[in-house]
Design a protein around this motif. Structure first.
Motif, mmCIF file in Angstrom:
data_model
loop_
_atom_site.group_PDB
_atom_site.id
_atom_site.type_symbol
_atom_site.label_atom_id
_atom_site.label_comp_id
_atom_site.label_asym_id
_atom_site.label_seq_id
_atom_site.Cartn_x
_atom_site.Cartn_y
_atom_site.Cartn_z
ATOM 1 N N UNK A 306 -84.455 -125.175 47.453
ATOM 2 C CA UNK A 306 -84.045 -123.868 47.962
ATOM 3 C C UNK A 306 -85.238 -122.959 48.246
ATOM 4 N N UNK A 307 -86.448 -123.519 48.121
ATOM 5 C CA UNK A 307 -87.677 -122.767 48.375
ATOM 6 C C UNK A 307 -87.784 -121.550 47.460
ATOM 7 N N UNK A 308 -87.419 -121.770 46.193
ATOM 8 C CA UNK A 308 -87.505 -120.728 45.176
ATOM 9 C C UNK A 308 -88.831 -120.873 44.446
ATOM 10 N N UNK A 309 -89.503 -119.771 44.211
ATOM 11 C CA UNK A 309 -90.752 -119.769 43.451
ATOM 12 C C UNK A 309 -90.447 -120.174 42.014
ATOM 13 N N UNK A 310 -90.903 -121.352 41.617
ATOM 14 C CA UNK A 310 -90.568 -121.890 40.298
ATOM 15 C C UNK A 310 -91.828 -122.331 39.573
ATOM 16 N N UNK A 311 -91.829 -122.170 38.252
ATOM 17 C CA UNK A 311 -92.958 -122.598 37.428
ATOM 18 C C UNK A 311 -92.645 -123.983 36.884
ATOM 19 N N UNK A 312 -93.508 -124.953 37.190
ATOM 20 C CA UNK A 312 -93.312 -126.320 36.729
ATOM 21 C C UNK A 312 -94.189 -126.630 35.517
ATOM 22 N N UNK A 313 -93.655 -127.491 34.670
ATOM 23 C CA UNK A 313 -94.396 -127.925 33.482
ATOM 24 C C UNK A 313 -94.335 -129.437 33.368
ATOM 25 N N UNK A 329 -95.039 -112.933 34.097
ATOM 26 C CA UNK A 329 -95.462 -112.244 35.323
ATOM 27 C C UNK A 329 -94.323 -112.184 36.336
ATOM 28 N N UNK A 330 -93.587 -113.299 36.485
ATOM 29 C CA UNK A 330 -92.441 -113.307 37.406
ATOM 30 C C UNK A 330 -91.337 -112.399 36.896
#
Length: 424
Positions: A306-313, A329-330
């Motif tokens: 969905x082109x969502x700004x996501x933090x990956x781990x 921060x988000x």
């Protein structure tokens, strides 16, 4: 064989059609050229084939400038399949394909070898059965295959195709492109495409043109990104992976465009618990961010799709301090945080702590609790939830209730009534 295009510029009257186009292609490479109408795709092919003369720059075939080559020498090296082919006389299909041998004929007539090569080209393009028919009797798709056969009869080292599948049904499209792909292992192939998925499937590299300049060139997965496609076509898309070929697969993004100045919702989720919520939010004009998620989580895949700004781990590892701080921060940039119902262990407990921090920052937190959360923290999760309640987090039962609750927050952003209708 190496084709080099160096700083090519071309102008019609006062209109710049190509602006400083530079790239190179070698034998064994299939390059797809894409871009909106008027981007200069066809003009580029005509310059390469020396039909048009660039006003600046050079085009080299194995270091020979095409401007220094005769038409016959170019035809020996280069086959061209245009968008349309006007043939005014009632030539038979065999005669048209045989014309491809013209640059190789040295005497007054064709040799046995020329006939054999012609027949082979017709076999490859499945046009042998049309041999005795005249060109004007053929359908659009049949005509296209005959013109491709004529180009193959030239035995070119460079094959240029301008939208070769335009008039073909889906079966013929695959048939022709499979053939072109097999040829590209030994020659240079450059083809104009409008179908991004076909280009991604068949091409080794892609070039995106817009406003007569190269926007991006390289491997399909690097060129066909949501940002590039948005820039070139002004269309929002989702990028998936073809499960059979692992090539990019483009899906038009049918949701309304997001309003960058509108409300931002930060979703803390995991284990597939955020999929419905992120899809629901994406159908509105809301901006969405998400994190922290391990990169193998289905929620991470949904966010990327969905082109969502996501933090990956990294999978199976504890959330790092760096990811935790990026998550905060988000959250600081969001208007509301939604915490979904997912299993919690020591590895992702920091996500719950981040939701608590949001409340400390004065940012509303909505907690979706459809079932009793699975607690793998030896009771620490229970304490976190107690603090969330004490700090006035809002607990709801499902995604629909969470979405309506988001609409009740006026805060920084006015929530449009039309957005509430999305879930109905």
């Amino acid at each position: 064989m190496r084709l080099e295009v160096e700083g090519v510029c071309f102008t019609y009257a006062s209109s710049r059609i190509l602006d400083n186009i530079t790239f190179g292609v070698s034998s064994g490479e299939f390059l797809g050229v894409m871009g909106p109408n008027g981007a200069g795709k066809t003009t580029l092919l005509r310059c390469i084939s020396n039909v048009l003369k660039p006003h600046h720059g050079t085009i080299l075939i194995d270091k020979d400038d095409v401007k220094s080559l005769s038409r016959k020498e170019i035809a020996k090296n280069m086959g061209v399949v245009p968008q349309t082919s006007a043939i005014d006389f009632a030539f038979t299909v065999f005669d048209i394909v045989l014309m491809g041998r013209t640059p190789h004929i040295t005497g007054m007539s064709e040799s046995l070898k020329d006939y054999e090569i012609t027949k082979k080209a017709m076999e490859l393009t499945n046009t042998s059965y049309l041999s005795k028919r005249t060109f004007d009797e053929l359908s659009g798709g049949e005509k296209q295959r005959v013109i491709i056969a004529r180009a193959l009869a030239q035995q070119p080292k460079i094959l240029l195709l301008d939208e070769p599948t335009t008039h073909l049904d889906i079966s013929c499209q695959f048939e022709i492109l499979n053939l072109v792909k097999s040829l590209s292992t030994e020659i240079v192939v450059i083809s104009v495409f409008h179908d991004l998925n076909l280009a991604a499937h068949y091409c080794d590299s892609l070039m995106l043109l817009k406003d007569n300049k190269i926007v991006s060139i390289g491997a399909p997965e690097n060129v066909l990104t949501p940002a590039n496609i948005k820039k070139v076509y002004d269309v929002d898309v989702l990028i998936k992976r073809n499960p059979f070929t692992n090539t990019p697969y483009i899906i038009p993004y049918l949701f309304p465009r997001r309003n960058k100045k509108g409300m931002t919702v930060h979703v803390i989720c995991g284990g597939g618990s955020g999929e419905q919520l992120m899809n629901t939010l994406a159908k509105s004009h809301l901006n969405v961010t998400a994190g922290v998620l391990n990169v193998l989580d289905s929620d991470f895949e949904t966010a990327k799709t969905l082109d969502i700004n996501v933090i990956g781990e990294i999978p199976f590892s504890e959330i790092t301090q760096r990811s935790y701080e990026t998550n905060l921060d988000l959250i600081k940039k969001s208007d509301v945080v939604v915490l979904t119902d997912f299993p919690v262990g020591f590895g992702n407990l920091k996500n719950i702590e981040a939701a608590e921090k949001a409340l400390d920052m004065g940012i509303p937190v909505i907690v979706i609790q459809t079932t009793e959360k699975r607690d793998f923290t030896n009771g620490k999760l229970k304490d976190c939830f107690a603090r969330l309640r004490d700090k006035k987090a809002i607990f709801v039962k499902n995604v629909e209730e969470a979405f309506v609750t988001i609409g009740n927050f006026k805060g920084k952003r006015e929530f449009n009534k039309e957005q509430r209708e999305v879930i109905k």
